[in-house]
Write a protein that holds these residues in place. Structure first.
Motif, PDB file in Angstrom:
ATOM      1  N   THR A  88      36.844-100.571 -66.917  1.00 46.83           N
ATOM      2  CA  THR A  88      35.628 -99.949 -67.455  1.00 46.83           C
ATOM      3  C   THR A  88      35.354-100.445 -68.864  1.00 46.83           C
ATOM      4  O   THR A  88      34.191-100.595 -69.264  1.00 46.83           O
ATOM      5  N   GLU A  89      36.408-100.734 -69.590  1.00 46.73           N
ATOM      6  CA  GLU A  89      36.258-101.229 -70.965  1.00 46.73           C
ATOM      7  C   GLU A  89      35.498-102.559 -71.002  1.00 46.73           C
ATOM      8  O   GLU A  89      34.764-102.822 -71.956  1.00 46.73           O
ATOM      9  N   VAL A 121      31.597 -97.282 -60.006  1.00 45.71           N
ATOM     10  CA  VAL A 121      32.848 -96.515 -59.948  1.00 45.71           C
ATOM     11  C   VAL A 121      32.923 -95.415 -61.001  1.00 45.71           C
ATOM     12  O   VAL A 121      33.265 -94.272 -60.669  1.00 45.71           O
ATOM     13  N   PRO A 122      32.659 -95.671 -62.294  1.00 43.06           N
ATOM     14  CA  PRO A 122      32.762 -94.590 -63.275  1.00 43.06           C
ATOM     15  C   PRO A 122      31.915 -93.367 -62.938  1.00 43.06           C
ATOM     16  O   PRO A 122      32.358 -92.226 -63.133  1.00 43.06           O
ATOM     17  N   ALA A 123      30.699 -93.572 -62.427  1.00 45.49           N
ATOM     18  CA  ALA A 123      29.850 -92.436 -62.048  1.00 45.49           C
ATOM     19  C   ALA A 123      30.491 -91.645 -60.912  1.00 45.49           C
ATOM     20  O   ALA A 123      30.456 -90.407 -60.907  1.00 45.49           O
ATOM     21  N   ALA A 124      31.103 -92.352 -59.959  1.00 45.08           N
ATOM     22  CA  ALA A 124      31.786 -91.679 -58.853  1.00 45.08           C
ATOM     23  C   ALA A 124      33.005 -90.929 -59.345  1.00 45.08           C
ATOM     24  O   ALA A 124      33.311 -89.829 -58.865  1.00 45.08           O
ATOM     25  N   VAL A 125      33.720 -91.499 -60.324  1.00 47.48           N
ATOM     26  CA  VAL A 125      34.871 -90.802 -60.924  1.00 47.48           C
ATOM     27  C   VAL A 125      34.413 -89.524 -61.620  1.00 47.48           C
ATOM     28  O   VAL A 125      35.047 -88.482 -61.517  1.00 47.48           O
ATOM     29  N   SER A 126      33.290 -89.603 -62.331  1.00 44.72           N
ATOM     30  CA  SER A 126      32.781 -88.439 -63.060  1.00 44.72           C
ATOM     31  C   SER A 126      32.474 -87.277 -62.111  1.00 44.72           C
ATOM     32  O   SER A 126      32.838 -86.123 -62.376  1.00 44.72           O
ATOM     33  N   GLU A 127      31.818 -87.578 -60.990  1.00 45.74           N
ATOM     34  CA  GLU A 127      31.495 -86.529 -60.014  1.00 45.74           C
ATOM     35  C   GLU A 127      32.762 -85.982 -59.349  1.00 45.74           C
ATOM     36  O   GLU A 127      32.882 -84.783 -59.103  1.00 45.74           O
ATOM     37  N   PHE A 128      33.714 -86.873 -59.078  1.00 43.18           N
ATOM     38  CA  PHE A 128      35.004 -86.485 -58.511  1.00 43.18           C
ATOM     39  C   PHE A 128      35.758 -85.590 -59.487  1.00 43.18           C
ATOM     40  O   PHE A 128      36.292 -84.543 -59.117  1.00 43.18           O
ATOM     41  N   TYR A 140      43.251 -91.720 -75.918  1.00 39.19           N
ATOM     42  CA  TYR A 140      42.544 -91.680 -74.639  1.00 39.19           C
ATOM     43  C   TYR A 140      41.074 -91.291 -74.795  1.00 39.19           C
ATOM     44  O   TYR A 140      40.206 -91.823 -74.099  1.00 39.19           O
ATOM     45  N   TYR A 141      40.788 -90.379 -75.718  1.00 38.04           N
ATOM     46  CA  TYR A 141      39.403 -89.950 -75.895  1.00 38.04           C
ATOM     47  C   TYR A 141      38.486 -91.089 -76.328  1.00 38.04           C
ATOM     48  O   TYR A 141      37.268 -91.008 -76.162  1.00 38.04           O
ATOM     49  N   THR A 142      39.038 -92.126 -76.915  1.00 35.75           N
ATOM     50  CA  THR A 142      38.209 -93.210 -77.447  1.00 35.75           C
ATOM     51  C   THR A 142      37.877 -94.269 -76.405  1.00 35.75           C
ATOM     52  O   THR A 142      37.084 -95.170 -76.686  1.00 35.75           O
ATOM     53  N   THR A 143      38.454 -94.185 -75.214  1.00 43.06           N
ATOM     54  CA  THR A 143      38.202 -95.216 -74.203  1.00 43.06           C
ATOM     55  C   THR A 143      36.797 -95.071 -73.617  1.00 43.06           C
ATOM     56  O   THR A 143      36.262 -93.969 -73.500  1.00 43.06           O
ATOM     57  N   VAL A 144      36.226 -96.204 -73.237  1.00 43.19           N
ATOM     58  CA  VAL A 144      34.919 -96.188 -72.572  1.00 43.19           C
ATOM     59  C   VAL A 144      35.010 -95.400 -71.271  1.00 43.19           C
ATOM     60  O   VAL A 144      34.085 -94.657 -70.913  1.00 43.19           O
ATOM     61  N   PHE A 145      36.122 -95.554 -70.580  1.00 42.64           N
ATOM     62  CA  PHE A 145      36.315 -94.846 -69.313  1.00 42.64           C
ATOM     63  C   PHE A 145      36.207 -93.340 -69.505  1.00 42.64           C
ATOM     64  O   PHE A 145      35.503 -92.653 -68.743  1.00 42.64           O
ATOM     65  N   ASP A 146      36.872 -92.801 -70.513  1.00 37.67           N
ATOM     66  CA  ASP A 146      36.823 -91.354 -70.727  1.00 37.67           C
ATOM     67  C   ASP A 146      35.435 -90.905 -71.176  1.00 37.67           C
ATOM     68  O   ASP A 146      34.956 -89.846 -70.773  1.00 37.67           O
ATOM     69  N   LYS A 147      34.787 -91.700 -71.978  1.00 41.17           N
ATOM     70  CA  LYS A 147      33.447 -91.346 -72.430  1.00 41.17           C
ATOM     71  C   LYS A 147      32.452 -91.312 -71.271  1.00 41.17           C
ATOM     72  O   LYS A 147      31.533 -90.498 -71.251  1.00 41.17           O
ATOM     73  N   LYS A 148      32.642 -92.189 -70.285  1.00 39.86           N
ATOM     74  CA  LYS A 148      31.726 -92.250 -69.152  1.00 39.86           C
ATOM     75  C   LYS A 148      32.079 -91.258 -68.044  1.00 39.86           C
ATOM     76  O   LYS A 148      31.204 -90.824 -67.287  1.00 39.86           O
ATOM     77  N   THR A 149      33.357 -90.899 -67.925  1.00 41.40           N
ATOM     78  CA  THR A 149      33.791 -90.086 -66.789  1.00 41.40           C
ATOM     79  C   THR A 149      34.282 -88.695 -67.156  1.00 41.40           C
ATOM     80  O   THR A 149      34.327 -87.814 -66.305  1.00 41.40           O
TER      81      THR A 149
END
Length: 286
Positions: free
Chosen positions: A21-22, A107-114, A270-279
């Motif tokens: 995701t990064e 994928v990130p959007a699907a992770v967020s809903e999950f 972890y809070y600073t990752t793009v993945f966490d910000k998106k999901t």
């Protein structure tokens, strides 16, 4: 960073949702492994690249290259003398994945809903919903790190008897999105042997998973399965401490201070990752 055609992570443990995701807006393709790996033969890599004239041939050539790398690992591990370029510490379990990053963006959007459904279901009853069992049974790519396969996790929850239909649907959608992003995924023979005892016979991308401490709001990230052969699962808590979960008697205890970094802070990691910000995945982990 200038947009590039492909990133080849010739390093261990890079096939994570957090890492991909990064870089998903910076490249068209990513090569990565979920395991501790030894990389490949760069002469072969360049030769396969040179033969590619368009995206279709690039995808085919890179798939062929990754398969040849895995074949090389298998040859060495199984004791034949003609294995070249592979160090003696070649891991028995390894994979190489080629990902289409345009498709990965779903994928990130699907992770967020999950994740949203996970958090809501966890609030009702973590143990009874099967979330804890899925975390403990999930395929673990490396026992020294907190990396579990998200596809396996989603599959376990999609078929779990005590999860809601809403969660099952989001888990199935996430698994499909991850499968769709992968152009190829090649495994060593030892990983294929692992599939014999698994219902879902493939891997996707790794991620940190969560488990909730009984009678306590603290949620921990599963870190290693039974590191001391004592029935204990080593976990990393959102308070920065290490915890041990005993699978034999379902009890928890705080780990020895030497086992964790007391200065670790989630808000600077972890809070600073793009993945966490998106999901918002950390909302599940803590």
């Amino acid at each position: 960073m200038k947009h590039v055609k492909m990133i080849n992570f010739d390093a261990c443990l890079m096939n994570t949702l957090e890492v991909l995701t990064e870089v998903m807006d910076e490249t068209d393709y990513v090569i990565a492994s979920s395991f501790v790996s030894n990389g490949g033969n760069y002469t072969d890599f360049i030769n396969y690249l040179r033969k590619a004239s368009d995206d279709a041939s690039l995808e085919k050539n890179m798939s062929d290259y990754l398969k040849s790398t895995i074949d090389m690992y298998n040859t060495f591990v199984e004791g034949e003398d003609n294995a070249k370029y592979v160090p003696e510490n070649t891991p028995k379990r390894c994979d190489w994945v080629l990902t289409n990053m345009a498709k990965f963006k779903a994928v990130p959007a699907a992770v967020s809903e999950f994740r949203d459904k996970l958090v809501k279901e966890n609030a009702s009853n973590f143990g009874a919903t099967g979330l804890k069992d899925a975390a403990e049974q999930c395929y673990h790519s490396d026992v020294t790190t907190a990396l579990y396969d998200m596809g396996q996790y989603a599959h376990l929850l999609a078929k779990a008897a005590n999860t809601t239909q809403e969660l099952k649907d989001k888990a199935a959608a996430l698994k499909a999105a991850m499968e769709n992003a992968q152009i190829c995924h090649h495994y060593t023979n030892k990983v294929k042997e692992d599939f014999n005892s698994m219902d879902y016979k493939k891997l996707t991308y790794t991620v940190n998973l969560g488990a909730k401490l009984p009678d306590d709001p603290l949620v921990v990230c599963l870190r290693a399965k039974d590191p001391n052969n004592s029935g204990e699962v080593l976990c990393y808590g959102s308070d920065g401490n290490m915890y041990y979960y005993n699978t034999n008697n379902s009890t928890w205890k705080k780990g020895d201070p030497k086992d964790y970094d007391k200065d670790a802070k989630w808000d600077s990691s972890y809070y600073t990752t793009v993945f966490d910000k998106k999901t918002g995945w950390s909302k599940w982990l803590i």
